[in-house]
Design an enzyme around this catalytic site. Structure first.
Site, PDB file in Angstrom:
ATOM      1  N   ALA B   9      -3.519   3.132   4.330  1.00  0.00           N
ATOM      2  CA  ALA B   9      -2.883   4.245   3.620  1.00  0.00           C
ATOM      3  C   ALA B   9      -3.234   4.264   2.139  1.00  0.00           C
ATOM      4  O   ALA B   9      -3.591   3.243   1.560  1.00  0.00           O
ATOM      5  CB  ALA B   9      -1.367   4.160   3.782  1.00  0.00           C
ATOM      6  N   VAL B  11      -1.506   5.166  -1.495  1.00  0.00           N
ATOM      7  CA  VAL B  11      -0.183   5.319  -2.080  1.00  0.00           C
ATOM      8  C   VAL B  11      -0.338   5.960  -3.453  1.00  0.00           C
ATOM      9  O   VAL B  11      -1.055   5.452  -4.311  1.00  0.00           O
ATOM     10  CB  VAL B  11       0.514   3.942  -2.200  1.00  0.00           C
ATOM     11  N   ASP B 107       4.523  -7.050  10.341  1.00  0.00           N
ATOM     12  CA  ASP B 107       3.408  -7.285   9.422  1.00  0.00           C
ATOM     13  C   ASP B 107       3.915  -8.017   8.179  1.00  0.00           C
ATOM     14  O   ASP B 107       3.738  -7.551   7.061  1.00  0.00           O
ATOM     15  CB  ASP B 107       2.759  -5.951   9.044  1.00  0.00           C
TER      16      ASP B 107
END
Lengths: 324, 190
Positions: B9, B11, B107
């Site tokens: 991802a 951010v 995770d």
């Protein structure tokens, strides 16, 4: 310097002679089971039976070129106990007979080092995938650290298991790869990534189940796509976490073109470099043991006979990297 | 303004809020790619909020769209960069509370813990799920211990500090740690 390397942790018995620059000679003999998967004792018997022939063929080439080995390297583990012991015995005998230094090599590290040697990769995150192992590693503080690995079976094992369950003969990987090319659709299968680790046993079972209801080609394709996406995702996570700008693919399953293609795409998307050794260096081979033995020896590592016992559960992070 | 880029991802900071966008991955088939991104975005928004009910500090979720999540900005440092024995112990407490609540993070790494004013805030719940089993919590802790070993010096001591915190907030800590040892022994050659 010239080193003779012996590999025989599982299926493949291989001997090779290398120097710093290249492979001088290599010969091998592969155990093929009558049916089913690998039988450790039978594989060891195969190795014992063919050891003399394989070693002789490499040494005779060495003699022809007048380039005799100056050390003996062997894979000390990880691997199947009986196979490892057969190879270690041969290596000890050669070292004593010719009065040469002996070097015990970690099989996983040999895959990595030969990959770096052949491709020019310098500091990669390594995806190591084979019949016995599935790991993501990178060098940190003088050791190859394991960033992620399988929580149950290896990806190669998962492919083999599935192949056997649908009646494809060994080795299953290449046949799955070929069938996958004819697929028409993707069938969703369980995708299991837990942090940096992955799991394949559920996926293999689900694929076997799916094969009852779907075209085999579609299942082969979906199995590959799902399993490899998991491996590539974790490799990318390790690159991000360990801040590595290179990825290197090694191990027998690395010969699968789709896996290489996916890793290449991942690296391209994040502006990293991808390295893929030639197919001949992907599966288990004597050259990787000889080469790693060579760089270890040059950094001052020697394995005395009394410390040359095999280590079936040898972990790559047990080894201090003295040669980098 | 981009403030971080992980493996999956990007951010960015927009009007004081964090926007986390899960990128498409060209290497996987589109069906799988969409499924993974959608599922993780939804999961992350749900479980990030839920974890707070068990006393686990997490960012406040403001909004969610298909592959994007908008949340409170936690200005701090990654635990990875500022780790101490005290903070490792606090990480143990936080994870213990999460596990007591029946949530598995999926995770746990020292990059997914943000230290703000000496307090640890847990982020990145994209792989989180509900599972009160010893096995799931064992894998969770195993994953964290692996990161400690691969990333940090003095990882043995950090592990002990983590355990000191973990046993304070999680009743079944002993069973979980026993399982971690068993998990370690699996998945190895032979």
């Amino acid at each position: 310097m010239i080193v003779l390397g012996l590999e025989g942790t599982a299926w493949n018995l291989s001997a090779a002679l290398v120097d710093e620059r290249d492979v001088i000679a290599e010969d091998h003999s592969t155990y093929v089971p009558a049916k089913g998967g690998i039988h450790p004792r039978e594989a060891a018997q195969h190795h014992a039976e063919h050891m003399a022939k394989v070693v002789r063929s490499v040494l005779s080439k060495a003699r022809e070129m007048d380039r005799m080995p100056e050390a003996i390297a062997f894979s000390q583990g990880p691997g199947l106990g009986p196979c490892l012991r057969t190879v270690a015995t041969a290596a000890r005998a050669l070292a004593l007979r010719f009065d040469l230094p002996l070097v015990g090599v970690n099989h996983c590290i040999a895959h990595i080092e030969v990959g770096k040697w052949r491709t020019g990769s310098r500091d990669p995150a390594v995806l190591y995938v084979s019949g016995g192992n599935s790991q993501v590693l990178a060098l940190r503080r003088g050791r190859y650290r394991i960033f992620g690995e399988t929580l149950d079976i290896s990806v190669g094992n998962a492919l083999d298991k599935f192949a056997r369950s649908v009646g494809l003969s060994h080795p299953g990987g290449p046949k799955i790869e070929e069938l996958a090319l004819c697929a028409k659709q993707y069938i969703p299968l369980p995708y299991t990534v837990k942090g940096m680790d992955f799991s394949f046993s559920g996926l293999s079972t689900a694929a076997t189940e799916a094969a009852r209801r779907h075209e085999l080609a579609d299942v082969c394709y979906s199995l590959q796509e799902t399993a490899f996406a998991m491996l590539v995702e974790v490799t990318e996570r390790a690159m991000a976490h360990a801040e590595k700008e290179e990825a290197l693919l090694v191990g027998g399953v690395g010969a699968n073109r789709r896996l290489g293609e996916m890793l290449n795409l991942m690296c391209w998307e994040r502006g990293a470099r991808f390295f893929l050794p030639d197919k001949g260096f992907m599966g288990d081979n004597g050259s990787m043991i000889a080469y790693t033995g060579l760089i270890m020896l040059k950094s001052g590592v020697v394995t005395p006979i009394e410390q040359s016992k095999v280590i079936p559960l040898y972990r790559p992070d047990d080894v201090e990297v003295t040669w980098a | 303004m981009e403030i971080g880029r992980g493996a999956e991802a990007v951010v960015t900071l927009e009007d004081g809020r964090v926007r986390k966008s899960r990128m498409a991955k060209g290497y996987r088939v589109p069906e799988l790619d969409r499924q993974i991104r959608q599922e993780r975005t939804l999961r992350e928004s749900r479980i990030t909020s839920e974890a707070r009910r068990f006393g686990v500090p997490t960012p406040i979720i403001c909004d969610i769209s298909c592959y994007d999540l908008f949340m409170e900005h936690i200005a701090g440092s990654k635990l990875k960069d500022v780790i101490t024995m005290e903070l490792a112990e606090q990480a143990g407490e936080v994870v213990g509370r999460l596990h007591s609540g029946g949530i598995v993070h999926g995770d746990l790494t020292t990059s997914n813990m943000i230290v703000r004013e000496g307090r640890i805030c847990l982020i990145d719940f994209g792989l989180a799920y509900h599972d009160p089993s010893i096995e799931a919590q064992g894998v969770d802790v195993h994953v964290l211990f692996q990161t400690l070993a691969s990333t940090h010096d003095r990882s043995d001591e950090l592990r002990l500090a983590f355990v000191a915190g973990y046993r304070r907030t999680h009743g079944r800590w002993e069973a979980v740690l026993e399982r971690v040892e068993q998990i370690k022994a699996r998945g190895r050659y032979l």
